[in-house]
Structure formats: C-alpha cells, structure tokens
Design a protein around this motif. Structure first.
Motif, PDB file in Angstrom:
ATOM      1  N   ALA A  82     -14.731  -1.533 -11.798  1.00  0.00           N
ATOM      2  CA  ALA A  82     -13.357  -1.099 -12.079  1.00  0.00           C
ATOM      3  C   ALA A  82     -12.793  -0.233 -10.961  1.00  0.00           C
ATOM      4  O   ALA A  82     -11.585  -0.271 -10.687  1.00  0.00           O
ATOM      5  CB  ALA A  82     -13.317  -0.342 -13.407  1.00  0.00           C
ATOM      6  N   THR A  83     -13.635   0.552 -10.287  1.00  0.00           N
ATOM      7  CA  THR A  83     -13.130   1.454  -9.244  1.00  0.00           C
ATOM      8  C   THR A  83     -12.606   0.703  -8.026  1.00  0.00           C
ATOM      9  O   THR A  83     -11.827   1.265  -7.254  1.00  0.00           O
ATOM     10  CB  THR A  83     -14.226   2.435  -8.791  1.00  0.00           C
ATOM     11  N   PHE A  84     -13.014  -0.535  -7.840  1.00  0.00           N
ATOM     12  CA  PHE A  84     -12.501  -1.298  -6.697  1.00  0.00           C
ATOM     13  C   PHE A  84     -11.000  -1.572  -6.837  1.00  0.00           C
ATOM     14  O   PHE A  84     -10.335  -1.885  -5.841  1.00  0.00           O
ATOM     15  CB  PHE A  84     -13.264  -2.621  -6.547  1.00  0.00           C
ATOM     16  N   LEU A  85     -10.484  -1.469  -8.060  1.00  0.00           N
ATOM     17  CA  LEU A  85      -9.047  -1.660  -8.243  1.00  0.00           C
ATOM     18  C   LEU A  85      -8.251  -0.607  -7.478  1.00  0.00           C
ATOM     19  O   LEU A  85      -7.119  -0.859  -7.043  1.00  0.00           O
ATOM     20  CB  LEU A  85      -8.700  -1.608  -9.728  1.00  0.00           C
ATOM     21  N   GLY A  86      -8.842   0.584  -7.294  1.00  0.00           N
ATOM     22  CA  GLY A  86      -8.145   1.646  -6.578  1.00  0.00           C
ATOM     23  C   GLY A  86      -7.872   1.290  -5.130  1.00  0.00           C
ATOM     24  O   GLY A  86      -6.742   1.411  -4.640  1.00  0.00           O
ATOM     25  N   VAL A  87      -8.886   0.828  -4.420  1.00  0.00           N
ATOM     26  CA  VAL A  87      -8.700   0.504  -3.004  1.00  0.00           C
ATOM     27  C   VAL A  87      -7.866  -0.761  -2.845  1.00  0.00           C
ATOM     28  O   VAL A  87      -7.074  -0.877  -1.893  1.00  0.00           O
ATOM     29  CB  VAL A  87     -10.063   0.376  -2.290  1.00  0.00           C
ATOM     30  N   LEU A  88      -7.983  -1.725  -3.771  1.00  0.00           N
ATOM     31  CA  LEU A  88      -7.157  -2.922  -3.700  1.00  0.00           C
ATOM     32  C   LEU A  88      -5.680  -2.583  -3.901  1.00  0.00           C
ATOM     33  O   LEU A  88      -4.795  -3.135  -3.227  1.00  0.00           O
ATOM     34  CB  LEU A  88      -7.609  -3.942  -4.748  1.00  0.00           C
ATOM     35  N   PHE A  89      -5.400  -1.664  -4.810  1.00  0.00           N
ATOM     36  CA  PHE A  89      -4.016  -1.235  -5.021  1.00  0.00           C
ATOM     37  C   PHE A  89      -3.469  -0.566  -3.769  1.00  0.00           C
ATOM     38  O   PHE A  89      -2.319  -0.817  -3.370  1.00  0.00           O
ATOM     39  CB  PHE A  89      -3.950  -0.277  -6.214  1.00  0.00           C
ATOM     40  N   SER A  90      -4.259   0.297  -3.141  1.00  0.00           N
ATOM     41  CA  SER A  90      -3.775   0.992  -1.939  1.00  0.00           C
ATOM     42  C   SER A  90      -3.491   0.009  -0.809  1.00  0.00           C
ATOM     43  O   SER A  90      -2.525   0.181  -0.061  1.00  0.00           O
ATOM     44  CB  SER A  90      -4.800   2.039  -1.496  1.00  0.00           C
ATOM     45  N   LEU A  91      -4.302  -1.039  -0.670  1.00  0.00           N
ATOM     46  CA  LEU A  91      -4.078  -2.028   0.385  1.00  0.00           C
ATOM     47  C   LEU A  91      -2.769  -2.784   0.168  1.00  0.00           C
ATOM     48  O   LEU A  91      -2.084  -3.155   1.132  1.00  0.00           O
ATOM     49  CB  LEU A  91      -5.248  -3.012   0.442  1.00  0.00           C
ATOM     50  N   THR A  92      -2.415  -3.041  -1.078  1.00  0.00           N
ATOM     51  CA  THR A  92      -1.170  -3.763  -1.346  1.00  0.00           C
ATOM     52  C   THR A  92       0.057  -2.887  -1.157  1.00  0.00           C
ATOM     53  O   THR A  92       1.162  -3.408  -0.963  1.00  0.00           O
ATOM     54  CB  THR A  92      -1.166  -4.315  -2.781  1.00  0.00           C
ATOM     55  N   ARG A  93      -0.104  -1.563  -1.195  1.00  0.00           N
ATOM     56  CA  ARG A  93       1.033  -0.651  -1.120  1.00  0.00           C
ATOM     57  C   ARG A  93       1.256  -0.070   0.277  1.00  0.00           C
ATOM     58  O   ARG A  93       2.195   0.703   0.471  1.00  0.00           O
ATOM     59  CB  ARG A  93       0.844   0.490  -2.114  1.00  0.00           C
ATOM     60  N   LEU A  94       0.407  -0.408   1.237  1.00  0.00           N
ATOM     61  CA  LEU A  94       0.586   0.116   2.589  1.00  0.00           C
ATOM     62  C   LEU A  94       1.887  -0.386   3.199  1.00  0.00           C
ATOM     63  O   LEU A  94       2.285  -1.537   2.998  1.00  0.00           O
ATOM     64  CB  LEU A  94      -0.590  -0.313   3.479  1.00  0.00           C
ATOM     65  N   ARG A  95       2.531   0.464   3.985  1.00  0.00           N
ATOM     66  CA  ARG A  95       3.746   0.089   4.695  1.00  0.00           C
ATOM     67  C   ARG A  95       3.360  -0.585   6.011  1.00  0.00           C
ATOM     68  O   ARG A  95       2.872   0.069   6.939  1.00  0.00           O
ATOM     69  CB  ARG A  95       4.618   1.313   4.955  1.00  0.00           C
ATOM     70  N   VAL A  96       3.564  -1.877   6.086  1.00  0.00           N
ATOM     71  CA  VAL A  96       3.154  -2.650   7.250  1.00  0.00           C
ATOM     72  C   VAL A  96       3.903  -2.199   8.502  1.00  0.00           C
ATOM     73  O   VAL A  96       3.354  -2.197   9.609  1.00  0.00           O
ATOM     74  CB  VAL A  96       3.372  -4.154   6.996  1.00  0.00           C
TER      75      VAL A  96
END
Length: 496
Positions: free
Chosen positions: A180-194
C-alpha cells in the motif's frame, strides 16, 4: 529556507521526498518481516538462508545494472520510475497473499526476492540520477543528503514498527502494508511539474554505449577509487540486515521486536549523519576515506560488545560513519560525471555498492554458521579498514600528502571559508551563493559576490572535490578525454 534544507525550495523535490518517505517506511518494514520470516518460520535460524535471500535481491543489479543505467540515460526517468515502483508494489502484494494464505515456502521467498532485485536494478540508477533533474546542479549535494535523511528517517521508524506489527498481526500483513505504501511514491510521480524538471537531453540509440560508459570511468581515477572502496564496503561490511538478525536471535536470544529495534537504533546514527551531510556544500575524498576507517573501527567494536544494549549503542556510530561514506561517494560521483554519462556511471556505482551483496551476504551467513556471528561482524569491519587503507594509499600516491596532512588542509580550508563568510556582504544565502557548487550558476537572480577568475564548470567541480594540494610536485593522473563510440552523444554542459 536554511542551508540544511535548501533543496526543499524546489516544489518537485518536496513532492518527491514526501512520496519517497512513505514508500521507504514500507520497504524497511518488509525487509525486517522478510528476514524474520526466513529465519524463524521457514528455517530453523539458518543464517545462510537469510544471506541468500538478501543476496538474491542484489544479484540482478550486478548483472543488469549497466543496461539499466543506459536506459536511464535514454528514457524519461519519471516514466521509468513509475514502471519500476509499480512492479515492486505488486511483488509485495503477492508476497503478502502467499504468507497470509499459508502457502509460502522458502523457494517462493527466494523467487520474489530475485524479482524484486530485477525491478530494483532498473529502478536504482534512474532514481539516483533523477535527483539532479528535480533540483538542478547547484542543490544536488543538499538533495542527495536529504534523500539519505528521508531514507534513514524511514529506517528509524520502519524496523521498530515492523517488529511490533509482526508480534501483533504477523508478517503477512506487514507485506500487505508495504504494498500500500507504494501508492505514495506513485502519486508523487504523477503530480510532478514537468516544466520545472532540469532534464538532460536523452541519449540517442547507438552501438557500444555501455562500453563507452565503462571507458569514461577508466579516464576518471577518482571515480575508479570510489568504485574500489565502495565494492569492498558494499560486499563485506554493509550486511547489517543479516548480521543484526543473527546477533538478535542467536547471540542475544531476543525476539522480532528487539531485532527491529536494532535497525531503528542504527538509523539514529544514519539520520544524524545525513543531516550533517546536508550542511556540507561539497564532500571531499578525505572525508570519504575517513568515513571508511571510522566504519571499520565502529564495526569491529560492535562485534566485541558483550550485551544487547551496548551493541545497540555502538550501532549509532556505525550508522553515522556508514551514511557519511555512502553520501560522500554518491555525491562525488554525481558531481564529477558528465550529464550524458550520469545514468551509466551511477549504474556502475550501484552495481559495486549493492551488487557485491549476493557474494557478501551468503558469505557472512556461512561464516556466522561456521565460526560464530561475532566473527562475521568482525570480518565486515576489517573489510572497511582495508577500503580506507586503499584510499589513503591512492591519495598519497597522487602527491596529495599523507592522510594527516590532508585532514590539516581540510580544517585550514574551513577556517578560511568561515573568515571569508564573515567578510561577505549580508543578504547572500547559501543556496544563492555561487560557491554552493563551484562552476554552477546561482540558484537565485541576486547579484553574486565577487569571485576569483572562473574556469569551466567541470574542472572547477573536480578541483573542489579533491583534497587541497600539498607541498611537492603533483602526481595526479592526467585526465584524458573520454572515449567515444558510434552513436554516443557528445559532451554537453550541465543544465540547470
């Protein structure tokens, strides 16, 4: 923003660090649960089995690391990290289901450890190189140090929480929580400002690019020295995941909670070392060598400790020296490597620092079974001392003085820097100062303080990372231009 936390001024880094912290807590919980599962449920306190499990997780990076580094230079690092983190989360989920269903066998754990190692092999090089894209070159040393602080803050909490949860709900649910904790890093990767990423131009496809990275490393004697030292320490010393489990179970006859507590105690030292590293603008090879010696001495002392409490106290000093060594090595490699080679060079670094574990961890477990756990810990300390001796010999051979002279030069430079800082005009922050990373542009638009005549960024950074010159002629190895191959990208200046 203070100088210790200046990398947090970057929105992308703040988001990434938050997600990584959540994921790292789960990773440490899984490591403790996995070792305890193998040691106490699937075997009868077999140290070799624990060593094999650990070794299988690091074997793929030894075999696949160079190719993974090449992919990191070719592909979008953010998308590559999303794929690898997803794979590791799914494997943790499978492991939890097997244990909760009662179907888990030792070979299942071996297979999952190997697959986790494959995912980690493709994750580690781009993850290390991604730091420079999040913050830019000027704040790379601080970002690397804060990454270490985050990792060890998770290490401080994860093992202790895992030890308690194993007793309350069992190892299976610990694996499920990690998934379940992997959801945290996956969420952050999707929210980064390219648009805020400091991207390096991707490497075009071509033949011989892996060997081009190897040849590049051969032209850099200081990177070669770091790889040799890191190989010794990574293979024979950094096996505390195995030795702490054996010391807790076989020497001090404690349970899972006490084993998890040892990891948390050691993390106090590593977290302290990471925060100290965050205050440094530049690590030096002298610091790297001193940390290797300190790690060797602290590990040898830990092997002789008569009680659980005294062993735990010494682990704090082991943690400080280990983190100082790893942080210095990582930062020096990143700052002295041309951007278009960074993924491949970091892959080689990760291969030697982690790829030796498939050899070292089973060997440590076998040595513990054959002659005793304390002797296995002692052997790791001796390996770190050998690494430190190699560093002292290399620096002296390059005409940079004895280790004592190098330390004197470091302190003299620090006194001079304090004096210069006292005379500097007020209002110039550490993050905005041109001296934050020699040869790099300011992080702010403020007018920089007067500086000596500049030289190209590459040579200035290399000089800052090397010990101060001593009396007598210099014997430094000449720097040759890196070998090129068809399809390899020409050198470009670092981008901010």
């Amino acid at each position: 923003m203070t100088s210790m936390f200046r990398a947090l001024q970057h929105p992308n880094y703040r988001l990434w660090a938050a997600g990584a912290l959540v994921s790292n807590v789960g990773t440490w919980m899984q490591r403790v649960a996995q070792d305890w599962l193998v040691l106490t449920q699937l075997t009868n306190h077999d140290g070799a089995a624990v060593g094999i499990t650990t070794g299988l997780q690091f074997l793929p990076i030894l075999l696949l690391g160079p190719y993974a580094g090449l992919l990191g230079d070719r592909l979008d690092k953010r998308k590559l990290l999303f794929a690898t983190q997803t794979a590791m989360g799914l494997l943790a989920l499978v492991q939890g289901v097997l244990v909760l269903s009662g179907a888990a066998q030792l070979w299942h754990i071996y297979a999952i450890a190997l697959l986790l190692g494959v995912a980690s092999a493709f994750d580690a090089p781009p993850r290390q190189a991604f730091v420079s894209e999040l913050v830019g070159r000027a704040d790379v040393p601080n970002a690397v140090a804060l990454n270490s602080a985050s990792f060890n803050l998770a290490r401080l909490a994860g093992p202790g929480v895992a030890g308690v949860l194993i007793g309350l709900i069992g190892t299976g649910w610990v694996f499920m929580l990690n998934a379940a904790t992997f959801l945290g890093v996956l969420f952050s990767l999707t929210r980064l400002r390219v648009d805020l990423l400091h991207r390096t131009p991707p490497l075009p496809r071509g033949k011989g690019q892996i060997m081009a990275g190897v040849r590049y490393v051969r032209t850099e004697p200081r990177i070669l020295l770091i790889l040799v030292m890191a190989g010794l320490v990574g293979t024979f010393t950094l096996n505390f995941q195995v030795t702490n489990a054996l010391m807790a179970a076989d020497v001090f006859h404690t349970g899972a909670d006490a084993y998890g507590f040892l990891g948390s105690i050691q993390a106090i030292g590593t977290l302290g070392g990471a925060l100290l590293a965050a205050r440094r603008k530049q690590p030096r090879l002298t610091l790297l060598v001193g940390a290797a010696v300190g790690l060797g001495v602290a590990t040898i002392v830990a092997a002789a400790m008569p009680s659980y409490l005294s062993y735990a106290v010494v682990l704090v000093f082991v943690g400080v020296s280990a983190l100082t060594f790893l942080n210095s090595a990582n930062t020096i490699v990143q700052l002295t490597t041309e951007p278009q080679y960074r993924g491949r060079v970091l892959a080689l670094y990760m291969a030697v620092i982690q790829g030796g574990t498939p050899i070292g961890a089973p060997l440590v477990g076998w040595l513990a079974n054959a002659v005793g756990t304390r002797w296995a810990v002692l052997a790791g300390g001796l390996a770190a001392l050998v690494a430190g001796a190699v560093g002292v010999w290399a620096l002296a051979r390059w005409g940079e003085g004895t280790f004592r002279e190098q330390l004197r030069a470091v302190w003299a430079e620090r006194r001079a820097a304090r004096a210069a800082s006292a005379l500097a005009s007020p209002g110039t922050s550490d993050a905005g100062s041109p001296s934050a990373v020699p040869g790099s542009p300011s992080a702010h638009d403020a007018e920089p303080a007067p500086q000596p005549p500049t030289v190209p960024a590459r040579d200035t950074a290399a000089e800052a990372l090397s010990p101060a010159p001593q009396r007598g002629p210099s014997l430094r190895l000449p720097r040759r231009p890196p070998a090129t191959t068809t399809g390899s990208q020409p050198a470009v200046a670092p981008r901010n």
